[in-house]
Design an enzyme around this catalytic site. Structure first.
Site, PDB file in Angstrom:
ATOM      1  N   THR A  44      -8.051  -4.833 -11.348  1.00  0.00           N
ATOM      2  CA  THR A  44      -7.748  -3.404 -11.183  1.00  0.00           C
ATOM      3  C   THR A  44      -7.622  -2.777 -12.573  1.00  0.00           C
ATOM      4  O   THR A  44      -7.204  -3.445 -13.529  1.00  0.00           O
ATOM      5  CB  THR A  44      -6.453  -3.170 -10.376  1.00  0.00           C
ATOM      6  OG1 THR A  44      -5.336  -3.665 -11.127  1.00  0.00           O
ATOM      7  CG2 THR A  44      -6.499  -3.845  -9.022  1.00  0.00           C
ATOM      8  N   GLY A  45      -7.992  -1.506 -12.665  1.00  0.00           N
ATOM      9  CA  GLY A  45      -7.919  -0.824 -13.967  1.00  0.00           C
ATOM     10  C   GLY A  45      -8.952  -1.366 -14.936  1.00  0.00           C
ATOM     11  O   GLY A  45      -8.654  -1.653 -16.091  1.00  0.00           O
ATOM     12  N   ALA A  46     -10.205  -1.475 -14.440  1.00  0.00           N
ATOM     13  CA  ALA A  46     -11.250  -2.098 -15.264  1.00  0.00           C
ATOM     14  C   ALA A  46     -12.127  -1.075 -15.981  1.00  0.00           C
ATOM     15  O   ALA A  46     -13.094  -1.446 -16.634  1.00  0.00           O
ATOM     16  CB  ALA A  46     -12.114  -3.008 -14.392  1.00  0.00           C
ATOM     17  N   GLY A  81      -9.662   0.018 -21.639  1.00  0.00           N
ATOM     18  CA  GLY A  81      -8.601  -0.813 -22.215  1.00  0.00           C
ATOM     19  C   GLY A  81      -8.715  -2.299 -21.878  1.00  0.00           C
ATOM     20  O   GLY A  81      -9.782  -2.910 -21.967  1.00  0.00           O
ATOM     21  N   GLY A 141      -8.415  -4.074 -19.028  1.00  0.00           N
ATOM     22  CA  GLY A 141      -9.215  -4.490 -17.877  1.00  0.00           C
ATOM     23  C   GLY A 141     -10.697  -4.530 -18.223  1.00  0.00           C
ATOM     24  O   GLY A 141     -11.424  -5.477 -17.868  1.00  0.00           O
ATOM     25  N   TYR A 196       7.977   5.147 -16.856  1.00  0.00           N
ATOM     26  CA  TYR A 196       7.099   3.980 -17.043  1.00  0.00           C
ATOM     27  C   TYR A 196       7.875   2.678 -16.893  1.00  0.00           C
ATOM     28  O   TYR A 196       7.489   1.786 -16.135  1.00  0.00           O
ATOM     29  CB  TYR A 196       6.447   4.061 -18.426  1.00  0.00           C
ATOM     30  CG  TYR A 196       5.542   2.891 -18.771  1.00  0.00           C
ATOM     31  CD1 TYR A 196       4.383   2.652 -18.041  1.00  0.00           C
ATOM     32  CD2 TYR A 196       5.848   2.035 -19.828  1.00  0.00           C
ATOM     33  CE1 TYR A 196       3.547   1.590 -18.359  1.00  0.00           C
ATOM     34  CE2 TYR A 196       5.012   0.972 -20.157  1.00  0.00           C
ATOM     35  CZ  TYR A 196       3.859   0.756 -19.421  1.00  0.00           C
ATOM     36  OH  TYR A 196       3.028  -0.302 -19.734  1.00  0.00           O
TER      37      TYR A 196
HETATM   38  N1  LIG Z   1      -1.420  -0.380 -23.938  1.00  0.00           N
HETATM   39  C1  LIG Z   1      -0.196  -0.891 -24.063  1.00  0.00           C
HETATM   40  O1  LIG Z   1       0.495  -0.716 -25.087  1.00  0.00           O
HETATM   41  C2  LIG Z   1       0.377  -1.731 -22.942  1.00  0.00           C
HETATM   42  C3  LIG Z   1       1.539  -2.460 -23.218  1.00  0.00           C
HETATM   43  C4  LIG Z   1       2.094  -3.236 -22.204  1.00  0.00           C
HETATM   44  C5  LIG Z   1       1.495  -3.277 -20.954  1.00  0.00           C
HETATM   45  N2  LIG Z   1       0.368  -2.543 -20.720  1.00  0.00           N
HETATM   46  C6  LIG Z   1      -0.206  -2.579 -19.368  1.00  0.00           C
HETATM   47  O2  LIG Z   1      -1.561  -2.928 -19.454  1.00  0.00           O
HETATM   48  C7  LIG Z   1      -2.252  -2.419 -18.302  1.00  0.00           C
HETATM   49  C8  LIG Z   1      -3.589  -1.835 -18.726  1.00  0.00           C
HETATM   50  O3  LIG Z   1      -3.350  -0.711 -19.557  1.00  0.00           O
HETATM   51  P1  LIG Z   1      -4.273  -0.320 -20.807  1.00  0.00           P
HETATM   52  O4  LIG Z   1      -3.416  -0.375 -21.997  1.00  0.00           O
HETATM   53  O5  LIG Z   1      -5.548  -1.071 -20.772  1.00  0.00           O
HETATM   54  O6  LIG Z   1      -4.478   1.225 -20.483  1.00  0.00           O
HETATM   55  P2  LIG Z   1      -5.747   2.105 -20.080  1.00  0.00           P
HETATM   56  O7  LIG Z   1      -6.855   1.899 -21.034  1.00  0.00           O
HETATM   57  O8  LIG Z   1      -5.200   3.464 -19.876  1.00  0.00           O
HETATM   58  O9  LIG Z   1      -6.174   1.486 -18.684  1.00  0.00           O
HETATM   59  C9  LIG Z   1      -5.515   1.767 -17.498  1.00  0.00           C
HETATM   60  C10 LIG Z   1      -6.448   1.428 -16.367  1.00  0.00           C
HETATM   61  O10 LIG Z   1      -5.765   1.678 -15.126  1.00  0.00           O
HETATM   62  C11 LIG Z   1      -6.611   2.471 -14.299  1.00  0.00           C
HETATM   63  N3  LIG Z   1      -5.835   3.324 -13.429  1.00  0.00           N
HETATM   64  C12 LIG Z   1      -4.850   4.192 -13.795  1.00  0.00           C
HETATM   65  N4  LIG Z   1      -4.419   4.869 -12.713  1.00  0.00           N
HETATM   66  C13 LIG Z   1      -5.141   4.415 -11.653  1.00  0.00           C
HETATM   67  C14 LIG Z   1      -5.169   4.741 -10.261  1.00  0.00           C
HETATM   68  N5  LIG Z   1      -4.364   5.663  -9.775  1.00  0.00           N
HETATM   69  N6  LIG Z   1      -6.024   4.072  -9.477  1.00  0.00           N
HETATM   70  C15 LIG Z   1      -6.847   3.143  -9.978  1.00  0.00           C
HETATM   71  N7  LIG Z   1      -6.877   2.783 -11.272  1.00  0.00           N
HETATM   72  C16 LIG Z   1      -6.039   3.420 -12.106  1.00  0.00           C
HETATM   73  C17 LIG Z   1      -7.440   3.295 -15.293  1.00  0.00           C
HETATM   74  O11 LIG Z   1      -8.673   3.692 -14.728  1.00  0.00           O
HETATM   75  P3  LIG Z   1      -9.030   5.165 -14.196  1.00  0.00           P
HETATM   76  O12 LIG Z   1      -8.358   6.153 -15.081  1.00  0.00           O
HETATM   77  O13 LIG Z   1     -10.524   5.188 -14.261  1.00  0.00           O
HETATM   78  O14 LIG Z   1      -8.531   5.174 -12.810  1.00  0.00           O
HETATM   79  C18 LIG Z   1      -7.696   2.279 -16.390  1.00  0.00           C
HETATM   80  O15 LIG Z   1      -8.824   1.499 -16.072  1.00  0.00           O
HETATM   81  C19 LIG Z   1      -1.289  -1.425 -17.653  1.00  0.00           C
HETATM   82  O16 LIG Z   1      -0.730  -1.997 -16.492  1.00  0.00           O
HETATM   83  C20 LIG Z   1      -0.213  -1.220 -18.702  1.00  0.00           C
HETATM   84  O17 LIG Z   1       1.044  -0.904 -18.131  1.00  0.00           O
HETATM   85  C21 LIG Z   1      -0.208  -1.783 -21.686  1.00  0.00           C
END
Ligand SMILES: NC(=O)c1ccc[n+]([C@@H]2O[C@H](COP(=O)([O-])OP(=O)(O)OC[C@H]3O[C@@H](n4cnc5c(N)ncnc54)[C@H](OP(=O)(O)O)[C@@H]3O)[C@@H](O)[C@H]2O)c1
Length: 286
Positions: A34-36, A39, A41, A179
């Site tokens: 999910t979330g591919a 970032g 994914g 968050y």
């Molecule tokens: N970046 C950090 O500093 C960090 C730190 C700790 C943990 N994390 C965790 O890592 C995970 C991935 O985050 P990332 O950093 O890669 O951020 P990102 O680039 O913003 O990716 C988030 C992904 O989630 C998808 N998403 C968001 N809302 C959605 C919805 N309602 N339905 C379906 N898909 C949805 C987005 O796709 P669409 O917008 O296309 O839907 C995107 O593919 C998250 O769970 C985040 O909490 C991140």
């Protein structure tokens, strides 16, 4: 690709990664990410592109997913993309129906989709929706998804990997209430369910991440110069857990934060309001 500076190199020690083992482990498996669309994914999907797997990539932005699919299919992997807003029950149901009709079911779920919001409570007074939308994607969506696919994972002796945050294990910090509460909610759900899932033969991994340089942190200006992991590094950590079956990943230094959270709460509650007060005064002086 983001190159680590000296401090980042120490904080985020490189991950031993054995592509042969990964390839052997994943042969013929079906992996839902999910979330591919961006970032972590997306990076994970690219990392698995040269392995004989079936990846199901889920997110809202279909165009991004289709571009990724086109590029990935130059490799060995078979890729299905599924556009769904996972907060929307009907769209979730359609995804679940798709997953349930797969002849071989699924083997691995990477629960990664997430939304972060950085906003002081004083600026959230008319923004209750920030709290419902973070809960919707960071908590209710993975719960709904997993409840439905547990029987499929049980059949295949599958694996669930939760992409969590170090904040779920530390004292909560100001400005991140929506968050942190929602990520911690799912982390708690997952930790509570883990023994039950393990009894069913389903493996579980929690990946506790520090800051990661992805589009998620781009809107937060103060994070631009702070040490952050690269998304390719995180993708390797997730992929590694697929063959090591390790239950937890956390950075080596997190233990110090956890000890501080345990014993330093009193000090924190004195120090942090002072810091916030100073910040407010500075803002008023401008
Ligand atoms: N970046 C950090 O500093 C960090 C730190 C700790 C943990 N994390 C965790 O890592 C995970 C991935 O985050 P990332 O950093 O890669 O951020 P990102 O680039 O913003 O990716 C988030 C992904 O989630 C998808 N998403 C968001 N809302 C959605 C919805 N309602 N339905 C379906 N898909 C949805 C987005 O796709 P669409 O917008 O296309 O839907 C995107 O593919 C998250 O769970 C985040 O909490 C991140």
């Amino acid at each position: 690709m983001h190159k680590y500076n000296f401090l980042e190199g120490i904080l985020f020690l490189s991950t031993a990664f054995n592509e042969k083992k990964l390839r052997r482990e994943l042969q013929g498996k079906t992996i839902l990410i999910t979330g591919a669309s961006s970032g972590i994914g997306k990076e994970l999907a690219y990392l698995l592109a040269n392995i004989n797997v079936h990846m199901i990539l889920v997110a809202r932005r279909e165009e991004q997913l289709l571009t990724i699919k086109k590029e990935l299919e130059k490799g060995e992997a078979k890729v299905s993309v599924f556009r769904a807003d996972l907060r929307n029950s009907e769209e979730m149901e359609r995804l679940l129906a798709f997953v349930h009709q797969l002849p071989g079911g699924i083997d691995i779920v990477v629960s990664n989709a997430g939304l972060s919001i950085h906003r002081p409570i004083s600026k959230s007074l008319d923004r209750y929706h920030d709290f419902t939308r973070t809960m919707a994607i960071n908590y209710f969506a993975p719960v709904q998804l997993l409840l439905s696919v547990i029987p499929l994972l049980e059949k295949n002796k599958g694996h669930v990997i939760n992409v969590s945050t170090i904040n779920a294990l530390l004292i909560p910090i100001p400005y991140w209430a929506a968050y942190q509460a929602s990520k911690s909610a799912f982390d708690t759900w997952f930790r509570s369910s883990t023994p039950e899932l393990n009894v069913l033969g389903i493996l579980t991994t929690s990946i506790y991440l520090p800051l990661v340089r992805t589009p998620m942190i781009e809107p937060t200006a103060s994070y631009q110069d702070v040490p952050a992991m690269s998304s390719i590094h995180v993708a390797k950590i997730i992929a590694r857990s697929m063959y090591t079956k390790r239950k937890i990943y956390k950075p080596w230094w997190l233990i110090f934060g956890q000890l501080g959270s345990l014993f330093g709460r009193g000090l924190w509650e004195i120090f942090i309001p002072k810091m916030l007060r100073k910040e407010r005064e500075k803002m008023h002086d401008r």
